[in-house]
Design an enzyme around this catalytic site. Structure first.
Site, PDB file in Angstrom:
ATOM      1  CB  CYS A 164      -0.928  -0.001   1.199  1.00 39.14           C
ATOM      2  SG  CYS A 164      -1.709  -1.587   1.427  1.00 39.14           S
ATOM      3  CG  HIS A 296      -2.412   4.322   4.724  1.00 35.64           C
ATOM      4  ND1 HIS A 296      -2.115   4.274   3.388  1.00 35.64           N
ATOM      5  CD2 HIS A 296      -2.568   3.036   5.126  1.00 35.64           C
ATOM      6  CE1 HIS A 296      -2.105   3.000   2.991  1.00 35.64           C
ATOM      7  NE2 HIS A 296      -2.369   2.240   4.024  1.00 35.64           N
ATOM      8  CD  GLU A 307      -3.225   7.788   8.664  1.00 31.70           C
ATOM      9  OE1 GLU A 307      -4.116   6.969   8.364  1.00 31.70           O
ATOM     10  OE2 GLU A 307      -2.647   8.507   7.828  1.00 31.70           O
ATOM     11  CE  LYS A 328      -5.809   3.920   1.183  1.00 35.06           C
ATOM     12  NZ  LYS A 328      -4.961   4.990   1.732  1.00 35.06           N
ATOM     13  CG  HIS A 333      -6.382   0.618   0.130  1.00 34.80           C
ATOM     14  ND1 HIS A 333      -5.292   0.937  -0.648  1.00 34.80           N
ATOM     15  CD2 HIS A 333      -5.900   0.306   1.349  1.00 34.80           C
ATOM     16  CE1 HIS A 333      -4.192   0.806   0.079  1.00 34.80           C
ATOM     17  NE2 HIS A 333      -4.524   0.429   1.297  1.00 34.80           N
ATOM     18  CG  PHE A 392      -0.659  -5.374   4.840  1.00 34.91           C
ATOM     19  CD1 PHE A 392      -1.158  -4.691   5.938  1.00 34.91           C
ATOM     20  CD2 PHE A 392      -1.511  -6.253   4.178  1.00 34.91           C
ATOM     21  CE1 PHE A 392      -2.466  -4.861   6.367  1.00 34.91           C
ATOM     22  CE2 PHE A 392      -2.823  -6.431   4.598  1.00 34.91           C
ATOM     23  CZ  PHE A 392      -3.299  -5.731   5.687  1.00 34.91           C
TER      24      PHE A 392
END
Lengths: 404, 85
Positions: A164, A296, A307, A328, A333, A392
């Site tokens: 990501c 994010h 976050e 998003k 995403h 990830f």
């Protein structure tokens, strides 16, 4: 070492919100949702049936048969976005510029549709022969190579795959190359297209997907929603852009990347925080300079809480003054392409003074108690912004941009 | 093997323990099963019993599927298996 200034002179995109930058930004301004029912083969066998799919797309209107046999959907999206970006930039690649300009793009998984179609053909249909171009079509660097060929760009060209954070890592590399003087211009951004049966099924397995909507920072959120598409930018040496009279959209001023070195899927407040503060330091910006952060903001409990805690830690009191939103909620995403589409919202914030909202926001979450620009875009002039990406694998990449 | 024994076996395997060391009142935390281990355990349970477990990893505590202890997991699986029969 002298550091060259790096500016953005062209943007292009295709994603669930629109087939170009203008319609995408209009959708973000209006807080429109591009997420809807998936229209893909075997969707009835999926548990997750929604996504931010590129609609009304017919590859044959953009590419001929010879191109289509070589261009996976993620490559097609990249080429369309690259054309828009280079057209807008007006940059003319020739001579030495062509020798030194390269293409650095992010993608997490490359030609997933090509993998999916061909596995189906050999496993399900029992065929023993596949098309000769399966490999050059599915490889992760296919998009970067085709952009390089299309524009005769013969400088440093490669693909970055950090899940990501792929696009942010890619754009960070492009930024570094121009800042150091290695290149005068770079084509950068990212693309992803894994909205096919296998691509969605794989994500389903992790049980972090929402079945109804992406609601980042909202207490009733229940996971992420996949999107697809691409965004591509022309990054250019400031003096070069200035000399040719280019329209400068924003300046890229800082970049930082860190690794959590802890868990393969759970994010870390420390790792995210170090990337955010590193980007500020690299940019020579003070915390108080930042007016907006494109989060994010995946809409998973793990990401959103971590976050917000990282932002609160780094910014202290200023965390309550800045705006942070997750687009998003609108485009989904885009995995390896997400940072690139999200950088569009950063450019809009700096250039137009419009802050894209976090839509789908229904209930405040005390663990995400920041100004997440709920549901409606806001007109606020900002002079510096950040774009977060936390992947990830614990890989974090944050870009800092400034108004020119 | 009973549903209970089969669930215990899956959990023991995930925790890298002998089945005898998994107690009905153990929590997943006691057994050292983290969030990824939990998702894997649920996958194994679904495969073992051919059932769908209603579970969202975003809010494990709030899923319909009660994972607060080994006993609650066994009970939830028994319910799902009986509903399916």
């Amino acid at each position: 070492m002298t550091q060259n200034r790096v500016v953005i002179t062209g943007v292009g995109t295709i994603n669930a919100l629109g087939h170009n930058a203008a319609t995408t930004l209009e959708a973000m301004r209006e807080g429109r949702c591009g997420i809807g029912p998936l229209d893909i083969r075997d969707v009835d066998r999926l548990g997750v049936k929604i996504g931010g799919q590129v609609r009304d797309y017919d590859e044959t209107t953009h590419f001929n048969r010879q191109q289509i046999v070589l261009y996976d959907r993620f490559t097609q999206f990249t080429l369309l976005a690259a054309k828009e970006a280079t057209d807008q930039s007006g940059i003319n690649f020739s001579g030495e510029l062509s020798d030194t300009t390269g293409v650095v793009l992010g993608t997490a998984a490359g030609g997933v549709n090509t993998w999916d179609d061909n596995y189906r053909s050999v496993y399900e249909d029992g065929k023993n022969r596949v098309h000769p171009f399966v490999i050059p079509k599915l490889m992760n660097n296919a998009a970067a190579s085709h952009v390089s060929m299309e524009y005769n760009l013969r400088g440093p060209t490669f693909t970055v795959a950090t899940a990501c954070a792929s696009s942010n890592h890619a754009m960070g590399q492009a930024f570094h190359m121009i800042r150091s003087g290695m290149a005068k211009a770079m084509i950068t951004g990212g693309s992803e297209s894994m909205l096919c049966f296998g691509g969605v099924k794989a994500w389903e397995g992790l049980r972090v997907m929402s079945k109804d909507a992406c609601r980042p920072f909202s207490a009733n959120r229940n996971g992420m929603v996949q999107g697809e598409g691409a965004a591509v930018f022309v990054f250019e040496n400031y003096d070069h852009a200035k000399a040719r009279g280019a329209d400068i959209l924003a300046e890229v001023v800082g970049f930082a990347m860190t690794s959590d070195a802890s868990d393969i899927v759970m994010p870390s407040k420390q790792g995210a925080g170090r990337a955010i503060s590193g980007a500020l330091r690299d940019a020579g910006l003070n915390r108080e300079d930042i007016g907006y952060i494109n989060a994010h903001g995946t809409g998973t409990a793990a990401n959103d809480k971590t976050e917000c805690a990282a932002v609160a830690d780094v910014f202290g009191k200023h965390a309550d003054k800045l705006m942070i939103s997750s687009t998003k909620s609108m485009h989904g995403h885009l995995i390896g392409g997400t940072g690139a589409v999200e950088l569009l919202a950063c450019v809009m914030a700096l250039r137009d003074g419009i802050i894209a909202p976090t839509i789908g926001y229904e209930e405040p979450d005390p663990e995400c108690a920041l100004d997440v620009v709920p549901n409606e875009a806001r007109e606020v002039k900002v002079s510096a912004v950040l774009s977060n990406a936390f992947a990830f694998g614990g890989l974090n990449a944050v870009l800092a941009l400034r108004k020119v | 093997m009973s549903v209970k024994d089969r669930v215990m076996k899956i959990i023991a395997e995930q925790a890298v323990l002998d089945v005898e060391d998994v107690k009905m009142d153990s929590t997943l935390e006691d057994l050292g099963i983290d969030s990824l281990g939990l998702v894997e355990s649920i996958f194994s349970i679904e495969e073992e019993f051919d059932i769908q477990v209603p579970f969202n990893a975003n809010e494990p505590g709030e899923s319909e599927f009660d994972i607060s202890s080994v006993a609650s997991i066994v009970k939830a699986v028994e319910t799902l298996v009986s509903e399916q029969a």
